[in-house]
Design a protein around this motif. Sequence first.
Motif, PDB file in Angstrom:
ATOM      1  N   SER A 229      41.087   0.834  18.018  1.00  0.00           N
ATOM      2  CA  SER A 229      41.291   0.445  16.629  1.00  0.00           C
ATOM      3  C   SER A 229      40.181   1.015  15.755  1.00  0.00           C
ATOM      4  N   PRO A 230      40.487   1.398  14.525  1.00  0.00           N
ATOM      5  CA  PRO A 230      39.438   1.886  13.626  1.00  0.00           C
ATOM      6  C   PRO A 230      38.457   0.770  13.293  1.00  0.00           C
ATOM      7  N   GLU A 231      37.272   1.156  12.869  1.00  0.00           N
ATOM      8  CA  GLU A 231      36.246   0.173  12.530  1.00  0.00           C
ATOM      9  C   GLU A 231      36.727  -0.704  11.378  1.00  0.00           C
ATOM     10  N   GLY A 232      36.447  -2.015  11.488  1.00  0.00           N
ATOM     11  CA  GLY A 232      36.883  -2.959  10.475  1.00  0.00           C
ATOM     12  C   GLY A 232      37.658  -4.093  11.109  1.00  0.00           C
ATOM     13  N   PRO A 233      38.306  -4.961  10.320  1.00  0.00           N
ATOM     14  CA  PRO A 233      39.080  -6.085  10.865  1.00  0.00           C
ATOM     15  C   PRO A 233      40.134  -5.598  11.849  1.00  0.00           C
ATOM     16  N   ASP A 234      40.180  -6.237  13.015  1.00  0.00           N
ATOM     17  CA  ASP A 234      41.080  -5.743  14.063  1.00  0.00           C
ATOM     18  C   ASP A 234      42.087  -6.783  14.541  1.00  0.00           C
ATOM     19  N   LYS A 235      42.029  -8.015  13.994  1.00  0.00           N
ATOM     20  CA  LYS A 235      42.968  -9.077  14.352  1.00  0.00           C
ATOM     21  C   LYS A 235      42.985  -9.339  15.852  1.00  0.00           C
ATOM     22  N   GLY A 236      41.808  -9.257  16.473  1.00  0.00           N
ATOM     23  CA  GLY A 236      41.699  -9.563  17.895  1.00  0.00           C
ATOM     24  C   GLY A 236      42.021  -8.413  18.807  1.00  0.00           C
ATOM     25  N   ILE A 237      42.277  -7.228  18.277  1.00  0.00           N
ATOM     26  CA  ILE A 237      42.602  -6.071  19.113  1.00  0.00           C
ATOM     27  C   ILE A 237      41.626  -4.943  18.809  1.00  0.00           C
ATOM     28  N   ASP A 238      40.720  -4.690  19.742  1.00  0.00           N
ATOM     29  CA  ASP A 238      39.815  -3.556  19.595  1.00  0.00           C
ATOM     30  C   ASP A 238      40.339  -2.332  20.332  1.00  0.00           C
ATOM     31  N   ILE A 239      40.925  -2.575  21.489  1.00  0.00           N
ATOM     32  CA  ILE A 239      41.412  -1.475  22.329  1.00  0.00           C
ATOM     33  C   ILE A 239      42.723  -1.905  22.978  1.00  0.00           C
ATOM     34  N   LEU A 240      43.661  -0.957  23.096  1.00  0.00           N
ATOM     35  CA  LEU A 240      44.840  -1.127  23.924  1.00  0.00           C
ATOM     36  C   LEU A 240      44.750  -0.100  25.047  1.00  0.00           C
ATOM     37  N   ALA A 241      45.066  -0.509  26.252  1.00  0.00           N
ATOM     38  CA  ALA A 241      44.979   0.400  27.397  1.00  0.00           C
ATOM     39  C   ALA A 241      46.169   0.168  28.317  1.00  0.00           C
ATOM     40  N   ALA A 242      46.643   1.259  28.914  1.00  0.00           N
ATOM     41  CA  ALA A 242      47.774   1.150  29.837  1.00  0.00           C
ATOM     42  C   ALA A 242      47.733   2.305  30.825  1.00  0.00           C
ATOM     43  N   GLY A 243      48.462   2.153  31.922  1.00  0.00           N
ATOM     44  CA  GLY A 243      48.484   3.187  32.940  1.00  0.00           C
ATOM     45  C   GLY A 243      49.368   4.354  32.569  1.00  0.00           C
ATOM     46  N   GLY A 244      49.210   5.446  33.301  1.00  0.00           N
ATOM     47  CA  GLY A 244      50.020   6.635  33.069  1.00  0.00           C
ATOM     48  C   GLY A 244      49.404   7.562  32.046  1.00  0.00           C
ATOM     49  N   ALA A 245      49.803   8.815  32.103  1.00  0.00           N
ATOM     50  CA  ALA A 245      49.237   9.831  31.219  1.00  0.00           C
ATOM     51  C   ALA A 245      49.457   9.509  29.751  1.00  0.00           C
ATOM     52  N   PHE A 246      50.608   8.887  29.424  1.00  0.00           N
ATOM     53  CA  PHE A 246      50.933   8.570  28.031  1.00  0.00           C
ATOM     54  C   PHE A 246      50.724   7.090  27.701  1.00  0.00           C
ATOM     55  N   GLY A 247      50.323   6.296  28.684  1.00  0.00           N
ATOM     56  CA  GLY A 247      50.130   4.878  28.445  1.00  0.00           C
ATOM     57  C   GLY A 247      51.402   4.075  28.427  1.00  0.00           C
ATOM     58  N   PHE A 248      52.459   4.579  29.092  1.00  0.00           N
ATOM     59  CA  PHE A 248      53.738   3.881  29.100  1.00  0.00           C
ATOM     60  C   PHE A 248      53.915   3.019  30.355  1.00  0.00           C
ATOM     61  N   GLU A 249      52.951   3.083  31.255  1.00  0.00           N
ATOM     62  CA  GLU A 249      53.075   2.348  32.510  1.00  0.00           C
ATOM     63  C   GLU A 249      52.223   1.078  32.481  1.00  0.00           C
ATOM     64  N   ARG A 250      52.411   0.243  33.477  1.00  0.00           N
ATOM     65  CA  ARG A 250      51.654  -0.984  33.599  1.00  0.00           C
ATOM     66  C   ARG A 250      50.454  -0.767  34.513  1.00  0.00           C
ATOM     67  N   PRO A 251      49.384  -1.582  34.340  1.00  0.00           N
ATOM     68  CA  PRO A 251      49.303  -2.752  33.457  1.00  0.00           C
ATOM     69  C   PRO A 251      49.048  -2.367  32.005  1.00  0.00           C
ATOM     70  N   ARG A 252      49.453  -3.242  31.113  1.00  0.00           N
ATOM     71  CA  ARG A 252      49.174  -3.092  29.692  1.00  0.00           C
ATOM     72  C   ARG A 252      48.079  -4.094  29.333  1.00  0.00           C
ATOM     73  N   ILE A 253      46.989  -3.595  28.774  1.00  0.00           N
ATOM     74  CA  ILE A 253      45.799  -4.423  28.567  1.00  0.00           C
ATOM     75  C   ILE A 253      45.400  -4.447  27.092  1.00  0.00           C
TER      76      ILE A 253
END
Length: 347
Positions: A229-253
């Motif tokens: 997430s860009p710097e600033g208010p993030d509504k509880g989400i700083d980073i999203l992470a997931a498996g796979g080259a494109f992030g379409f696999e699990r786990p989703r974090i």
Amino acid sequence: MALWLVRAGKYGEHETRFLDDNRIYLTWDAFTETDLSVAKDYEGVKALMSQRYPSEPSRRLGNWSGQVWAFLLAMKVGDWVVVPSKTSPTIAIGEVVGPYAFDPKAEPMYRHSRAIKWLNKAVLRSAFGQDLLYSMGAFLTVCEIKRNDAEARVRKMAANGWRDVFVNTTASVPSNGGAESQADAVDVDLEELARDAIGKLIIQRFKGHGMARLVEAILKAQGFATYLSPEGPDKGIDILAAGGAFGFERPRICVQVKSGDTPADRPEFTQLIGAMQSVKAEQGLFVSWAGFKPTVLKEVPTHFFSVRVWNEKDLVEQVLANYDKLDQDVRAELPLKRVWMIASSEE
């Protein structure tokens, strides 16, 4: 007045009892049936030790006797104690308010104690100068800390928002002079000191949004595709992470990162749970440099299969475990070198 180092077990197994009972304990299982107040001086303590361990070398008996004597006789009401935590990057500081006491009805490991008024149960290790951390890194269970005006500086920290008034960023090596404390005359935990120094460098260079960037680099090194997430208010989400080259696999974090010097509280933990639900993430990671208040730690078992929490100690461990795979720019900001040494036979 004096400043004493007291450890709550090799693995921190007695920390909760120390803090909850407002006492420090001499958890020496060899003397669970003995009221140590029968010893009136160091020689009396050494005599008890010699009776209990007749085949031990004199030097070892002297070391053990010195620690028991310190707890029993040298420590005075009004002295301060520091208890480094093994489970979090903090140090508890308290004032001795009672004499040595023996309770034959207590659990065996908690029969020898002194009453304590805790002044702060969780001062961040990064708030202390590296020279003070050096003295607190002694392998001894009980010892007095004198070096570098330690007692006066810790008392001044209490009036300075628990920040060292003189922060020395390098650990000075004690000399062989006779004025050094017992803590300076024995081996210290160099591994712990190195982690303290690394922690100080991390908070200097990755404060604020930079810490989220560091956590993202660790997740990338572990093979996750990420969104920062860009710097600033993030509504509880700083980073999203997931498996796979494109992030379409699990786990989703879903990841929340706090770099401040205040332990995270339950509302922030609850915010992460809500953020996980909003982005349909199965798992969450809560990174809080200053650790977590008990209200959060009580929630950890309930969410064990969906949420992990990292404090400063955990983050440093993750940096070391993944350092070789971190982005070159991050490694340039955090230059580290692997060093091998012989492990102490006493460990």
